[in-house]
Write a protein that holds these residues in place. Structure first.
Motif, PDB file in Angstrom:
ATOM      1  N   LEU A 163      70.188  48.305 115.313  1.00 29.98           N
ATOM      2  CA  LEU A 163      70.100  48.118 114.348  1.00 29.98           C
ATOM      3  C   LEU A 163      68.695  48.476 113.551  1.00 29.98           C
ATOM      4  CD1 LEU A 163      73.197  48.046 112.282  1.00 29.98           C
ATOM      5  CD2 LEU A 163      71.985  50.684 112.513  1.00 29.98           C
ATOM      6  N   ARG A 164      67.611  46.684 114.543  1.00 26.17           N
ATOM      7  CA  ARG A 164      67.060  46.096 114.211  1.00 26.17           C
ATOM      8  C   ARG A 164      65.646  47.255 114.904  1.00 26.17           C
ATOM      9  NH1 ARG A 164      67.461  40.510 115.648  1.00 26.17           N
ATOM     10  NH2 ARG A 164      68.268  40.255 113.337  1.00 26.17           N
ATOM     11  N   GLN A 201      65.489  50.962 115.490  1.00 28.26           N
ATOM     12  CA  GLN A 201      65.618  51.509 114.783  1.00 28.26           C
ATOM     13  C   GLN A 201      65.529  51.540 113.326  1.00 28.26           C
ATOM     14  OE1 GLN A 201      69.559  53.230 114.032  1.00 28.26           O
ATOM     15  NE2 GLN A 201      69.536  53.909 116.294  1.00 28.26           N
ATOM     16  N   ALA A 202      65.054  50.431 113.143  1.00 29.56           N
ATOM     17  CA  ALA A 202      64.593  50.098 111.247  1.00 29.56           C
ATOM     18  C   ALA A 202      62.809  50.171 112.175  1.00 29.56           C
ATOM     19  CB  ALA A 202      64.954  48.877 110.914  1.00 29.56           C
ATOM     20  N   ALA A 203      62.527  48.997 112.644  1.00 26.56           N
ATOM     21  CA  ALA A 203      61.243  48.888 113.393  1.00 26.56           C
ATOM     22  C   ALA A 203      60.182  50.114 113.980  1.00 26.56           C
ATOM     23  CB  ALA A 203      61.513  47.634 114.488  1.00 26.56           C
ATOM     24  N   LYS A 229      60.826  52.565 112.611  1.00 28.10           N
ATOM     25  CA  LYS A 229      60.219  54.245 111.915  1.00 28.10           C
ATOM     26  C   LYS A 229      59.455  53.511 110.986  1.00 28.10           C
ATOM     27  CE  LYS A 229      64.952  55.615 110.048  1.00 28.10           C
ATOM     28  NZ  LYS A 229      65.950  56.144 109.629  1.00 28.10           N
ATOM     29  N   SER A 230      59.371  51.731 110.925  1.00 27.08           N
ATOM     30  CA  SER A 230      58.245  51.822 109.791  1.00 27.08           C
ATOM     31  C   SER A 230      56.323  51.605 111.103  1.00 27.08           C
ATOM     32  CB  SER A 230      58.666  49.440 110.430  1.00 27.08           C
ATOM     33  OG  SER A 230      57.311  48.788 109.699  1.00 27.08           O
ATOM     34  N   HIS A 257      67.300  62.318 109.200  1.00 26.70           N
ATOM     35  CA  HIS A 257      68.035  61.756 108.125  1.00 26.70           C
ATOM     36  C   HIS A 257      69.437  62.690 108.636  1.00 26.70           C
ATOM     37  CE1 HIS A 257      68.887  60.843 104.290  1.00 26.70           C
ATOM     38  NE2 HIS A 257      69.386  62.189 104.099  1.00 26.70           N
ATOM     39  N   ASP A 301      71.478  60.109 111.061  1.00 23.80           N
ATOM     40  CA  ASP A 301      71.583  58.361 110.399  1.00 23.80           C
ATOM     41  C   ASP A 301      73.013  58.460 110.121  1.00 23.80           C
ATOM     42  OD1 ASP A 301      69.195  57.575 111.271  1.00 23.80           O
ATOM     43  OD2 ASP A 301      68.054  57.993 109.800  1.00 23.80           O
TER      44      ASP A 301
END
Length: 144
Positions: free
Chosen positions: A82-83, A85-87, A89-90, A136, A139
């Motif tokens: 999860l971390r 994936q967030a990185a 996207k950022s 989306h 997710d």
């Protein structure tokens, strides 16, 4: 931009190495502790009930420890995913805000021309919208 990728790789590798060494140390300590507790339980059950029951007790203790270790490993693996994936996207959002990317886009507009570029931008925008909609929807898929 390339330097940032190298720095991210170094940081993630160092973090993984530290996590692995800590996990190995904790696993060794947990194994030794469990071995002594299992030996104490084995002797206690052996004196009261007999050798077969003592062996089953030892097996049950090791099985519970294995379940706890597997559960914590799976939770940590999910958190890391999860971390990441967030990185990702950022990083994609910050790349579009980079002045060099904007300058390159302006150079492309100047060299190709705005009249030829409008259909290309329309198709690119449609593709980007479909990709964003697909990611989306992925997710919001139910967790397994």
């Amino acid at each position: 931009m390339f330097q940032r990728i190298v720095d991210d790789f170094k940081e993630s590798t160092g973090s993984a190495l530290r996590l692995t060494s800590l996990a190995a140390a904790a696993a060794v300590a947990l194994f030794i502790t469990t071995a002594f507790l299992c030996a104490a339980a084995f002797i206690l059950v052996l004196e009261r009930y007999g050798p077969v029951e003592a062996c089953f007790t030892g097996a049950a203790i090791f099985f519970v420890v294995t379940l706890i270790a597997a559960g914590s490993y799976m939770a940590r693996k999910r958190q890391t995913k999860l971390r990441a994936q967030a990185a990702a996207k950022s990083a994609a959002q910050t790349m579009l805000a980079d002045p060099m990317v904007v300058a390159a886009g302006l150079q492309i507009v100047r060299s190709i021309g705005i009249k030829r570029l409008i259909p290309l931008l329309a198709v690119g925008g449609l593709a980007l919208g479909l990709m964003a909609n697909r990611s989306h929807a992925a997710d919001q898929a139910p967790a397994e």
